[in-house]
Write an enzyme that holds these catalytic residues in place. Structure first.
Site, PDB file in Angstrom:
ATOM      1  CD  GLN A 118      -9.738   5.136   1.546  1.00 47.85           C
ATOM      2  OE1 GLN A 118      -9.055   5.449   1.341  1.00 47.85           O
ATOM      3  NE2 GLN A 118     -10.953   4.866   0.780  1.00 47.85           N
ATOM      4  CB  CYS A 119      -5.543   0.408   7.222  1.00 48.28           C
ATOM      5  SG  CYS A 119      -6.041  -1.037   7.477  1.00 48.28           S
ATOM      6  N   GLY A 120      -5.968  -1.454   4.480  1.00 51.31           N
ATOM      7  CA  GLY A 120      -5.160  -1.936   3.424  1.00 51.31           C
ATOM      8  C   GLY A 120      -5.566  -1.578   2.160  1.00 51.31           C
TER       9      GLY A 120
END
Length: 298
Positions: free
Chosen positions: A79-81
């Protein structure tokens, strides 16, 4: 005559309590983050970073720092973005209260993601406009030249930039052909300029680092078009650390430019991801998203 009834056997000991439910095993970055606390303030953590790396900065330059603090959040899964977008949403003016679940569910319902991944900067811009209610400007064609100038000016104006890059094991930009593709949010910039090229009216000395100046306000002219500008570093956060990172803009531009393919292990692990036509290269390479957090979406 008395009647004797057999005694009932004594009750046995109660059954042992069920074992506690095992919590999911934490990944290394989650374990490290759980033992640390965030450092708040626009310049507090930046000063710590700069003092630790003081010897790497040219003494013949004047160094000017601009940063607007964004909170930290450790990502759960790819879920980095979405985490980078959640961080940047805190710079929205007027302030916006938004939770990660809302960001994820919005991205999921629009078909931008399945697991939390964001392999399209175009979709990131659309998602940012929807969840933040502000204008999102998509940059393409690389993060050098006029796009580098746009990023510097944007950060000087206390506005965030979402940047995809290849993340090394120490979270810094690297070049792995996109196999370590990751998102960060840049919220500040450190400029190295020729001594005396920026008026002292627009800066003030830092109270702790004598060689550092702080920009007074965002209304002062950014020295981006000035030949006196020699070095540019960005202050950024990403979802696998609570701490700010300091990277040269050149290093993140090079990392961003070579995002070409997905990690082969992800391709074959049986997990579904949303990848745009043309793959990682079409979706991320040479692209970034600037959020205009003071301008409502028209």
């Amino acid at each position: 005559m008395s009647v004797e009834f057999p005694l009932s056997p004594a009750p046995g000991p109660p059954p042992p309590p069920p074992p506690p439910a095992s919590s999911p095993k934490k990944k290394l970055h989650q374990t490290i983050a759980s033992s640390r606390s965030t450092v708040e303030g626009n310049h507090t953590e930046a000063r710590l970073l700069l003092s630790q790396r003081e010897s790497s900065f040219r003494k013949d330059l004047q160094w000017i720092l601009v940063n607007t603090y964004v909170p930290s959040l450790i990502q759960d899964g790819p879920q980095c973005g979405l985490v980078a977008l959640w961080m940047s949403a805190h710079l929205r003016k007027p302030q916006l209260s938004i939770d990660m679940e809302t960001v994820f569910q919005t991205a999921l319902s629009r078909g931008y993601t399945v697991q939390g991944e964001m392999f399209s900067a175009d979709n990131m811009a659309l998602l940012a406009e929807e969840v933040c209610g502000c204008e999102a400007e998509l940059l393409s064609g690389g993060l050098s030249g006029h796009n580098a100038a746009a990023i510097i000016t944007h950060l000087w104006g206390r506005q965030p930039v979402l940047i995809p890059y290849d993340k090394d094991y120490n979270h810094e930009p690297c070049q792995r052909s996109g196999h370590r593709a990751h998102w960060a949010v840049a919220s500040g910039v450190l400029l190295g300029v020729d001594q005396g090229s920026v008026s002292s009216e627009h800066t003030r000395p830092d109270p702790t680092l004598p060689w550092l100046c702080l920009a007074v306000d965002s209304s002062s002219a950014c020295p981006v078009g000035n030949a006196a500008l020699k070095e540019v570093h960005v202050l950024a956060k990403q979802g696998k650390s609570l701490r700010y990172q300091l990277w040269s803009l050149d290093s993140i531009a090079r990392s961003n430019a070579q995002l070409r393919t997905m990690d082969p292990q992800r391709v074959t692990d049986g997990t579904q991801y949303v990848v745009p036509r043309g793959g990682v290269e079409a979706g991320l390479a040479g692209r970034a998203v600037m959020l205009h957090t003071r301008a409502e979406k028209k």
